[in-house]
Enzyme design. Structure first.
Site, PDB file in Angstrom:
ATOM      1  N   LYS A  33       0.825  -1.217   0.000  1.00  0.00           N
ATOM      2  CA  LYS A  33       0.000   0.000   0.000  1.00  0.00           C
ATOM      3  C   LYS A  33       0.856   1.264   0.000  1.00  0.00           C
ATOM      4  CE  LYS A  33      -1.632   1.563   4.080  1.00  0.00           C
ATOM      5  NZ  LYS A  33      -1.428   2.959   4.482  1.00  0.00           N
ATOM      6  N   ASN A  34       1.818   1.317   0.929  1.00  0.00           N
ATOM      7  CA  ASN A  34       2.552   2.567   1.102  1.00  0.00           C
ATOM      8  C   ASN A  34       3.512   2.866  -0.040  1.00  0.00           C
ATOM      9  OD1 ASN A  34       1.106   3.100   3.347  1.00  0.00           O
ATOM     10  ND2 ASN A  34       2.725   2.595   4.819  1.00  0.00           N
ATOM     11  N   ARG A  61      -4.378  10.747   4.211  1.00  0.00           N
ATOM     12  CA  ARG A  61      -3.246  11.679   4.232  1.00  0.00           C
ATOM     13  C   ARG A  61      -2.373  11.597   2.987  1.00  0.00           C
ATOM     14  NH1 ARG A  61      -1.330  14.068   8.460  1.00  0.00           N
ATOM     15  NH2 ARG A  61       0.755  13.854   7.577  1.00  0.00           N
ATOM     16  N   CYS A  92      -4.494  12.871  12.569  1.00  0.00           N
ATOM     17  CA  CYS A  92      -5.183  11.596  12.407  1.00  0.00           C
ATOM     18  C   CYS A  92      -5.069  10.851  13.722  1.00  0.00           C
ATOM     19  CB  CYS A  92      -4.597  10.794  11.259  1.00  0.00           C
ATOM     20  SG  CYS A  92      -2.990  10.142  11.623  1.00  0.00           S
ATOM     21  N   ARG A 126       0.773  14.634  13.088  1.00  0.00           N
ATOM     22  CA  ARG A 126       1.321  14.419  11.748  1.00  0.00           C
ATOM     23  C   ARG A 126       1.347  15.681  10.874  1.00  0.00           C
ATOM     24  NH1 ARG A 126      -0.817   8.775   9.466  1.00  0.00           N
ATOM     25  NH2 ARG A 126       1.113   8.808   8.279  1.00  0.00           N
ATOM     26  N   PRO A 127       2.166  16.653  11.243  1.00  0.00           N
ATOM     27  CA  PRO A 127       2.282  17.859  10.414  1.00  0.00           C
ATOM     28  C   PRO A 127       2.971  17.580   9.074  1.00  0.00           C
ATOM     29  CG  PRO A 127       3.778  17.972  12.305  1.00  0.00           C
ATOM     30  CD  PRO A 127       3.038  16.681  12.418  1.00  0.00           C
ATOM     31  N   VAL A 128       2.949  18.569   8.179  1.00  0.00           N
ATOM     32  CA  VAL A 128       3.619  18.415   6.873  1.00  0.00           C
ATOM     33  C   VAL A 128       4.659  19.518   6.675  1.00  0.00           C
ATOM     34  CG1 VAL A 128       1.834  17.107   5.651  1.00  0.00           C
ATOM     35  CG2 VAL A 128       1.671  19.609   5.771  1.00  0.00           C
ATOM     36  N   ASP A 129       5.163  20.066   7.802  1.00  0.00           N
ATOM     37  CA  ASP A 129       6.109  21.185   7.707  1.00  0.00           C
ATOM     38  C   ASP A 129       7.373  20.815   6.912  1.00  0.00           C
ATOM     39  OD1 ASP A 129       6.422  19.476   9.942  1.00  0.00           O
ATOM     40  OD2 ASP A 129       7.836  20.849  10.870  1.00  0.00           O
ATOM     41  N   LEU A 130       7.848  19.588   7.045  1.00  0.00           N
ATOM     42  CA  LEU A 130       9.077  19.220   6.318  1.00  0.00           C
ATOM     43  C   LEU A 130       8.831  19.175   4.810  1.00  0.00           C
ATOM     44  CD1 LEU A 130      10.693  16.358   8.472  1.00  0.00           C
ATOM     45  CD2 LEU A 130      10.899  18.826   8.692  1.00  0.00           C
ATOM     46  N   ASP A 165       4.890   0.574  12.008  1.00  0.00           N
ATOM     47  CA  ASP A 165       3.682  -0.072  11.462  1.00  0.00           C
ATOM     48  C   ASP A 165       3.539  -1.531  11.896  1.00  0.00           C
ATOM     49  OD1 ASP A 165       2.987   2.250  10.231  1.00  0.00           O
ATOM     50  OD2 ASP A 165       3.644   1.667   8.231  1.00  0.00           O
ATOM     51  N   ILE A 187       8.151   6.951  16.869  1.00  0.00           N
ATOM     52  CA  ILE A 187       7.843   7.681  15.631  1.00  0.00           C
ATOM     53  C   ILE A 187       6.586   8.549  15.790  1.00  0.00           C
ATOM     54  CG2 ILE A 187       7.396   7.459  13.137  1.00  0.00           C
ATOM     55  CD1 ILE A 187      10.144   6.364  13.881  1.00  0.00           C
ATOM     56  N   ARG A 189      -8.640  -0.580   4.561  1.00  0.00           N
ATOM     57  CA  ARG A 189      -7.735   0.426   3.974  1.00  0.00           C
ATOM     58  C   ARG A 189      -6.401  -0.204   3.586  1.00  0.00           C
ATOM     59  NH1 ARG A 189      -6.473   5.144   7.535  1.00  0.00           N
ATOM     60  NH2 ARG A 189      -5.226   5.453   5.692  1.00  0.00           N
TER      61      ARG A 189
HETATM   62  N1  EPU Z   1       6.565  14.614  10.677  1.00  0.00           N
HETATM   63  C1  EPU Z   1       6.615  15.969  10.963  1.00  0.00           C
HETATM   64  N2  EPU Z   1       6.611  16.841   9.904  1.00  0.00           N
HETATM   65  C2  EPU Z   1       6.543  16.421   8.611  1.00  0.00           C
HETATM   66  C3  EPU Z   1       6.492  15.047   8.332  1.00  0.00           C
HETATM   67  C4  EPU Z   1       6.504  14.153   9.390  1.00  0.00           C
HETATM   68  O1  EPU Z   1       6.676  16.367  12.119  1.00  0.00           O
HETATM   69  O2  EPU Z   1       6.513  17.281   7.716  1.00  0.00           O
HETATM   70  C5  EPU Z   1       6.594  13.648  11.800  1.00  0.00           C
HETATM   71  C6  EPU Z   1       5.346  12.778  11.863  1.00  0.00           C
HETATM   72  O3  EPU Z   1       4.294  13.427  12.558  1.00  0.00           O
HETATM   73  C7  EPU Z   1       5.866  11.554  12.569  1.00  0.00           C
HETATM   74  C8  EPU Z   1       7.299  11.430  12.039  1.00  0.00           C
HETATM   75  O4  EPU Z   1       7.631  12.726  11.529  1.00  0.00           O
HETATM   76  O5  EPU Z   1       5.876  11.753  13.945  1.00  0.00           O
HETATM   77  C9  EPU Z   1       7.516  10.426  10.932  1.00  0.00           C
HETATM   78  O6  EPU Z   1       6.519  10.571   9.950  1.00  0.00           O
HETATM   79  P1  EPU Z   1       6.736  10.176   8.418  1.00  0.00           P
HETATM   80  O7  EPU Z   1       6.695  11.407   7.602  1.00  0.00           O
HETATM   81  O8  EPU Z   1       7.939   9.299   8.323  1.00  0.00           O
HETATM   82  O9  EPU Z   1       5.448   9.298   8.154  1.00  0.00           O
HETATM   83  P2  EPU Z   1       4.452   9.394   6.922  1.00  0.00           P
HETATM   84  O10 EPU Z   1       5.192   9.567   5.667  1.00  0.00           O
HETATM   85  O11 EPU Z   1       3.364  10.353   7.243  1.00  0.00           O
HETATM   86  C10 EPU Z   1       4.499   6.862   6.354  1.00  0.00           C
HETATM   87  C11 EPU Z   1       3.507   5.754   6.251  1.00  0.00           C
HETATM   88  C12 EPU Z   1       3.026   5.379   7.642  1.00  0.00           C
HETATM   89  C13 EPU Z   1       4.228   4.952   8.474  1.00  0.00           C
HETATM   90  C14 EPU Z   1       5.268   6.077   8.499  1.00  0.00           C
HETATM   91  C15 EPU Z   1       6.550   5.704   9.225  1.00  0.00           C
HETATM   92  C16 EPU Z   1       2.444   6.118   4.125  1.00  0.00           C
HETATM   93  C17 EPU Z   1       1.217   6.475   3.379  1.00  0.00           C
HETATM   94  N3  EPU Z   1       2.366   6.174   5.446  1.00  0.00           N
HETATM   95  O12 EPU Z   1       3.819   7.948   6.955  1.00  0.00           O
HETATM   96  O13 EPU Z   1       2.141   4.288   7.478  1.00  0.00           O
HETATM   97  O14 EPU Z   1       3.824   4.658   9.780  1.00  0.00           O
HETATM   98  O15 EPU Z   1       5.614   6.450   7.152  1.00  0.00           O
HETATM   99  O16 EPU Z   1       7.110   4.585   8.668  1.00  0.00           O
HETATM  100  O17 EPU Z   1       3.458   5.773   3.549  1.00  0.00           O
HETATM  101  C18 EPU Z   1       0.274   2.939   7.923  1.00  0.00           C
HETATM  102  O18 EPU Z   1       0.471   2.387   6.831  1.00  0.00           O
HETATM  103  O19 EPU Z   1      -0.539   2.480   8.772  1.00  0.00           O
HETATM  104  C19 EPU Z   1       1.000   4.156   8.261  1.00  0.00           C
HETATM  105  C20 EPU Z   1       0.625   4.990   9.204  1.00  0.00           C
END
Ligand code: EPU
Length: 426
Positions: free
Chosen positions: A22-23, A94, A118, A123-127, A310, A332, A402
């Site tokens: 999925k991811n 997301r 969520c 889970r911000p998107v600032d990065l 996960d 995480i 999902r």
């Molecule tokens: N984070 C920030 N700012 C950002 C991006 C991330 O603070 O701009 C924080 C997140 O809030 C979190 C940490 O950084 O605390 C790591 O988040 P990451 O960005 O690595 O996660 P993601 O890309 O949002 C993906 C998977 C998740 C999986 C994580 C970690 C997808 C669609 N989702 O999420 O999968 O847990 O990487 O491996 O690829 C799932 O499948 O159930 C799931 C949640």
């Protein structure tokens, strides 16, 4: 709303085929926005999330041909009709936010709803946004939307992520393929899905190297072409079925398994006393437990190659039956223990202190009604239910749909007693 009725306590035997990841699939689908030529994805998992993203892509004007149940998805983004991803669609999943980078890179502008928090944390998107700004985009965050513009195109940038983010790494990679000049991503995520995305992008004509190590370099190109790409197998699905067998007992072989991507999970299972035969060449993983006791094992979730967040809920379900106490640390996400109180309803002895769960193994779990809260939490309840005595009813299983393709069929094929009951049936 559908529910699952599970009668536990039966050892399992047979074979479970692992589906596409999925991811990985979600980012590969977003990559199709980068080219006017057709992109064909094979080994596509039929899941609520991937179907959902295909709807969003259609809304943007992508021609999607993906017959129900088919593992091949054809995407053609020859002519988009919109570069706006609305709140109603992004809020539901997301990963929809990942259309921003490709749209911005190819069209120079995009408006995408912020995904919001969520169940597992803020889970911000600032990065993600900082990466696009470094690449020269003008961003305006207004009324819940990110309005992004790069009128003269994105430019290559040197981006050092302050901490590892899978999503931000992938999003920056997608955008950098069409930027002007070289982009270097430092402290990038090293999850296997990143390498899968890099392979797909390179097969579209991108000039990237280094996905796997923590530094990724991408030399932007003027345009990308179409491709056919096989989605990697789902390491979380494979790890989950390994935990199912470890908890319920039996002898099951997982086929089409991404063996190399599972080393931390396999290591933890072996420490727990499970027999794991991993054959990288044959892509099989044979999991055996025949009446042996489970050792208590501590885990710390970490970015790849560490123990995946996960898989944390599933491992907690297993450890609730271990001989001794295990400490599970979630590093995480800030709020990813919602399964703990539900597992306790089945008789598990778990106390949560901040980022740490202390799991005191019990001799047996007993069936009870429980509720799914997020995707991985839900499947941890299924694992516990399959190991428990008596019947468990799991409600709110739309979370499971999902991310787990044909879950009941795969489980019943190895002898589990799992039934889906729809609300109308009762
Ligand atoms: N984070 C920030 N700012 C950002 C991006 C991330 O603070 O701009 C924080 C997140 O809030 C979190 C940490 O950084 O605390 C790591 O988040 P990451 O960005 O690595 O996660 P993601 O890309 O949002 C993906 C998977 C998740 C999986 C994580 C970690 C997808 C669609 N989702 O999420 O999968 O847990 O990487 O491996 O690829 C799932 O499948 O159930 C799931 C949640």
């Amino acid at each position: 709303m559908d529910r699952l009725k599970i009668s536990g306590g039966k050892p399992l035997s047979g074979t479970i085929p692992i589906s596409g990841a999925k991811n990985s699939a979600l980012k590969l689908m977003a990559a199709a926005l980068l080219t006017p030529e057709p992109v064909t994805l094979t080994n596509m998992p039929n899941l609520a999330d991937t179907r959902f993203l295909s709807q969003l892509l259609s809304t943007l004007g992508v021609e999607v041909y993906w017959p129900k149940g088919d593992a091949t998805c054809h995407l053609n983004a020859a002519e988009l009709t919109s570069t706006i991803a609305p709140y109603e669609q992004v809020r539901k999943m997301r990963a929809s936010f990942n259309v921003l980078g490709p749209l911005l890179a190819r069209y120079g502008h995009a408006t995408v709803s912020l995904p919001g928090g969520c169940a597992i944390g803020a889970r911000p998107v600032d990065l993600h946004l900082k990466a696009f700004e470094a690449m020269g985009a003008d961003l305006l965050v207004e009324q819940g939307y990110v309005k992004a513009a790069a009128i003269h195109g994105l430019k290559g940038a040197h981006i050092v992520f302050p901490f590892v983010s899978v999503g931000a790494t992938e999003h920056a990679m997608l955008a950098a393929t069409l930027a002007n000049g070289e982009t270097v991503l430092e402290n990038a995520a090293r999850e296997p899905e990143i390498a899968d995305l890099a392979d797909c992008l390179n097969s579209m004509g991108a000039q990237g190297s280094g996905a796997g190590p923590a530094t990724i370099t991408i030399e932007g190109v003027e345009k990308l072409h179409g491709t056919t790409h096989d989605v990697m197998a789902d390491r979380i699905e494979a790890g989950t079925y390994a935990m199912v067998v470890a908890a319920a007992g039996g002898d099951v072989t997982l086929t089409n398994a991404p063996v190399a991507a599972l080393s931390a999970v396999n290591h933890a299972l072996r420490n727990a006393g499970i027999i794991v035969d991993a054959d990288k060449d044959a892509r099989t993983l044979r999991i055996q437990r025949n009446g042996s006791k489970l050792n208590a094992v501590n885990i710390d979730t970490a970015p790849h190659p560490g123990f995946p967040t996960d898989m944390q809920a599933q491992f907690m379900a297993l450890m609730s039956l271990a001989d001794g106490t295990s400490i599970i640390r979630e590093n995480i996400f800030e709020n990813r223990f919602m399964h703990a109180p539900e597992l306790s309803r089945l008789g598990a002895n778990i106390s949560v202190r901040g980022h740490e769960a202390i799991v005191k193994g019990v001799d047996a779990l007993k069936g009870a009604p429980v509720m799914a809260t997020d995707l991985r939490a839900s499947v941890s309840l299924v694992i516990a239910a399959l190991a428990a005595q008596g019947e468990t009813e799991v409600s709110r299983i739309y979370h499971l749909d999902r991310g787990f393709e044909r879950l009941e069929q795969k489980l019943t094929a190895v002898g589990a007693d799992v039934r889906r009951v729809s609300a109308e049936e009762e």
